[in-house]
Design an enzyme around this catalytic site. Structure first.
Site, short mmCIF file in Angstrom:
data_model
loop_
_atom_site.label_atom_id
_atom_site.label_comp_id
_atom_site.label_asym_id
_atom_site.label_seq_id
_atom_site.Cartn_x
_atom_site.Cartn_y
_atom_site.Cartn_z
N THR A 28 39.26 101.99 -8.66
CA THR A 28 37.91 101.46 -8.75
C THR A 28 37.80 100.17 -7.94
O THR A 28 38.75 99.40 -7.89
CB THR A 28 37.57 101.14 -10.23
OG1 THR A 28 37.76 102.33 -11.01
CG2 THR A 28 36.14 100.66 -10.39
N SER A 30 35.68 97.70 -4.60
CA SER A 30 35.11 97.71 -3.25
C SER A 30 36.08 98.26 -2.20
O SER A 30 35.66 98.98 -1.29
CB SER A 30 34.68 96.29 -2.86
OG SER A 30 35.75 95.38 -2.99
N ASP A 81 44.66 102.51 -5.55
CA ASP A 81 43.78 101.55 -6.21
C ASP A 81 43.96 100.17 -5.60
O ASP A 81 44.95 99.90 -4.91
CB ASP A 81 44.09 101.50 -7.72
CG ASP A 81 42.93 100.95 -8.54
OD1 ASP A 81 41.88 100.59 -7.96
OD2 ASP A 81 43.07 100.89 -9.78
N ALA A 83 43.61 95.70 -6.12
CA ALA A 83 44.11 94.68 -7.04
C ALA A 83 43.32 93.40 -6.82
O ALA A 83 42.81 93.16 -5.73
CB ALA A 83 45.60 94.43 -6.83
N ASP A 84 43.23 92.61 -7.88
CA ASP A 84 42.59 91.30 -7.76
C ASP A 84 43.59 90.26 -7.28
O ASP A 84 43.22 89.32 -6.57
CB ASP A 84 41.97 90.90 -9.10
CG ASP A 84 40.89 91.89 -9.53
OD1 ASP A 84 39.93 92.07 -8.76
OD2 ASP A 84 41.02 92.49 -10.60
N GLY A 95 41.42 94.63 -12.99
CA GLY A 95 40.43 94.68 -14.06
C GLY A 95 39.19 93.85 -13.80
O GLY A 95 38.35 93.71 -14.68
N GLY A 96 39.07 93.30 -12.59
CA GLY A 96 37.86 92.58 -12.24
C GLY A 96 36.63 93.46 -12.35
O GLY A 96 35.53 92.98 -12.64
N GLU A 103 42.50 102.66 -15.44
CA GLU A 103 43.37 102.51 -14.27
C GLU A 103 44.83 102.58 -14.69
O GLU A 103 45.65 103.20 -14.01
CB GLU A 103 43.08 101.18 -13.57
CG GLU A 103 41.73 101.17 -12.85
CD GLU A 103 41.30 99.80 -12.34
OE1 GLU A 103 40.34 99.74 -11.57
OE2 GLU A 103 41.93 98.79 -12.72
N LYS A 121 44.37 88.69 -1.27
CA LYS A 121 44.81 89.01 -2.64
C LYS A 121 46.29 88.68 -2.90
O LYS A 121 46.73 88.71 -4.05
CB LYS A 121 44.57 90.50 -2.92
CG LYS A 121 43.13 90.96 -2.73
CD LYS A 121 42.18 90.28 -3.70
CE LYS A 121 40.79 90.91 -3.71
NZ LYS A 121 40.04 90.72 -2.47
#
Length: 218
Positions: A28, A30, A81, A83-84, A95-96, A103, A121
């Site tokens: 999930t 951008s 996926d 990552a923040d 989890g942002g 996830e 990041k």
């Protein structure tokens, strides 16, 4: 190259890990949206996808990619996926976008976790990005007090309900020097569904979008 162009470079580079005829785990966010767009160009070569969020499911279906339920799949070859934050040990804060629990589940059934990020990041120590914790609503105050005991400054994410019907606490001002230990401690608090630390199940491959293009670390 803009930040979004770097995300796009990382997302498209992840296609090399998608096997023909496979079901692909899709995260999930951008950066993942660029991967989903890339996946749409090879949709006839794959069986479909397992998605970690309602938003990603909608995007996949719009592109004509079949979406399978996680319960109907025993294992996935690859999960892609974002990552923040991600450190040198490939441990992550995620989890942002509030999809951390799903996830984590999709990551758990996947043979390979490919993390796609832009070059903003990467960090030495996790925690500058507020750490998301998914919490059962009735436990919000109790969990917040316990997080304070662990040195954090939790804030309720107003107006956000997860796909599972829960709330998010974002924990500020943490320097997470031992992510695996912190993941265990927070997951051990009654009322916590899961914490957005992906330390026990870190990334196997990191694709970083840079001004020079995608950089792959295996």
């Amino acid at each position: 190259m803009t930040q979004d162009e770097m995300k796009k470079a990382a997302g498209w580079a992840a296609l090399k890990y998608v096997e023909k005829g496979s079901i692909v785990g899709v995260g999930t966010g951008s950066t993942v949206n660029h991967f989903i767009d890339a996946l749409g160009t090879i949709k006839d070569d794959i069986k479909g996808a397992v998605s970690s969020s309602v938003a990603s499911t909608e995007r996949l279906k719009e592109l004509g990619i079949e979406v399978f339920e996680c319960n109907d799949v025993i294992k996935l070859d690859v999960y892609v996926d974002g990552a923040d934050e991600i450190n040198h040990a490939r441990e992550m804060i995620k989890g942002g976008g509030a999809a951390l629990t799903r996830e984590k589940i999709v990551a758990a059934i996947s043979e390979k976790f490919v993390c796609i990020v832009d070059d903003t990041k990467a960090v030495d120590v996790l925690g500058q990005f507020p750490l998301p914790v998914e919490v059962i609503p009735m436990a919000r105050s109790y969990v917040a007090r316990e997080l304070v005991k662990l040195g954090g400054d939790p804030a309720y994410r107003e107006g956000v309900v997860t796909d599972n019907g829960n709330i998010i606490l974002d924990v500020h001002n943490m320097q997470i020097t031992n992510p695996k230990e912190m993941e265990d401690k927070i997951n051990g608090i009654a009322g916590v569904v899961t914490v957005g630390l992906f330390a026990h199940r870190g990334a196997d491959v990191v694709i970083t979008g840079t001004p020079e293009g995608a950089k792959i670390e295996e």
